[in-house]
Design an enzyme around this catalytic site. Structure first.
Site, short mmCIF file in Angstrom:
data_model
loop_
_atom_site.label_atom_id
_atom_site.label_comp_id
_atom_site.label_asym_id
_atom_site.label_seq_id
_atom_site.Cartn_x
_atom_site.Cartn_y
_atom_site.Cartn_z
N ASP A 77 0.79 -1.42 0.16
CA ASP A 77 0.11 0.06 0.05
C ASP A 77 0.76 1.24 -0.15
O ASP A 77 1.73 1.31 0.87
CB ASP A 77 -0.85 0.06 1.02
CG ASP A 77 -1.94 1.12 1.18
OD1 ASP A 77 -3.00 1.03 0.52
OD2 ASP A 77 -1.63 2.34 1.78
N GLU A 161 -1.43 -1.72 -5.25
CA GLU A 161 -2.77 -0.99 -5.76
C GLU A 161 -2.00 -0.30 -7.01
O GLU A 161 -1.32 0.19 -7.40
CB GLU A 161 -3.19 -0.24 -4.68
CG GLU A 161 -1.88 0.90 -4.24
CD GLU A 161 -2.75 1.86 -3.06
OE1 GLU A 161 -3.89 1.96 -3.11
OE2 GLU A 161 -1.88 2.11 -2.34
N ASP A 247 -3.53 1.17 6.65
CA ASP A 247 -2.73 1.10 5.30
C ASP A 247 -2.24 -0.57 5.08
O ASP A 247 -2.27 -0.99 4.09
CB ASP A 247 -1.41 1.79 5.19
CG ASP A 247 -1.62 3.26 5.45
OD1 ASP A 247 -2.58 3.65 4.88
OD2 ASP A 247 -0.94 4.03 5.86
#
Length: 247
Positions: A77, A161, A247
């Site tokens: 993340d 991501e 996170d």
């Protein structure tokens, strides 16, 4: 500020410390590395940077040997407070390279603006400012290079991501808060880290996956329940008993 020779016949690395360039002849260079074994020279580029001229040699290399399996996988993340948060609980703080050099950069920019255009003193001030920006960029690249190499070496599967960095930056307003956010995003260099992980994973025989970030900070990793949070909420707490860093 740059020249490119795309024909391998017109340029070559003749001996250690000497490059042959078409129309220029032999050029002495400080050679940092030997060409990869079994590689083929594709092109040579001559590039001017703040501290001098650089010769960049691009080689086509054979298929590298994959790294041995580790049996580990990791999710990544990206953020601004923690540059990287890994699914194994490891967090890496954002070094904020540009912010640390801000005071020096502002002083040098003012010095440039005070100099008369076209003067030698202005050119000297511009070179000093360019070298400071270059130093910051090199520190950032070295850090991300080491970080991406460590992640690839330790994991067989890497999930990250999928972010539209340009879209995120453009979505902020033109006020001081928006400008500060854009500067932080640029300093974090998310796109550069993504690119490094991608090519290093491919070279090492690792699997690199980009994941849709939608609801990734709201979905419980234990039971799958979606729990909406405010941006100020940094800890995920679920009714199933799962407590974890956002996170």
């Amino acid at each position: 500020d740059s020249l490119v020779w795309g024909d391998p016949a017109s340029c070559r690395l003749e001996t250690p410390g000497k490059v042959i360039l078409s129309k220029f002849g032999g050029v002495k260079v400080i050679q940092w590395a030997e060409p990869p074994e079994g590689s083929r020279l594709l092109r040579i580029a001559l590039k001017k940077e703040a501290d001098g001229w650089y010769v960049i040699l691009t080689y086509e290399i054979p298929q590298p040997t994959p790294l041995p399996k580790t049996g580990q996988s990791v999710g990544i993340d990206l953020g601004l407070k923690s540059l990287v948060a890994l699914s194994n609980g490891t967090t890496i703080l954002h070094p904020r390279w540009s912010k640390k050099a801000d005071r020096k950069i502002v002083q040098q920019q003012r010095r440039v603006s005070r100099r008369i255009k076209g003067s030698n003193r202005r050119r000297k001030a511009v070179r000093a400012l360019a070298k400071t920006h270059q130093h910051v960029a090199r520190k950032r690249k070295y850090f991300l290079d080491c970080l991406s190499k460590q992640i690839v070496n330790e994991n067989d599967i890497i999930a990250m991501e999928k972010l539209n960095v340009r879209g995120i930056s453009r979505g902020m307003g033109s006020n001081s808060q928006g400008r500060g956010f854009r500067r932080s995003v640029m300093d974090a260099a998310w796109g550069q880290l993504l690119w490094m992980l991608s090519y290093k994973a491919e070279s090492a025989g690792r699997l690199f996956i980009q994941v849709d970030p939608a609801y990734s900070s709201q979905t419980c990793p234990e039971c799958g329940t979606v729990r909406p949070k405010l941006l100020s909420e940094r800890v995920h707490v679920c009714d199933c008993g799962c407590v974890a860093d956002r996170d």
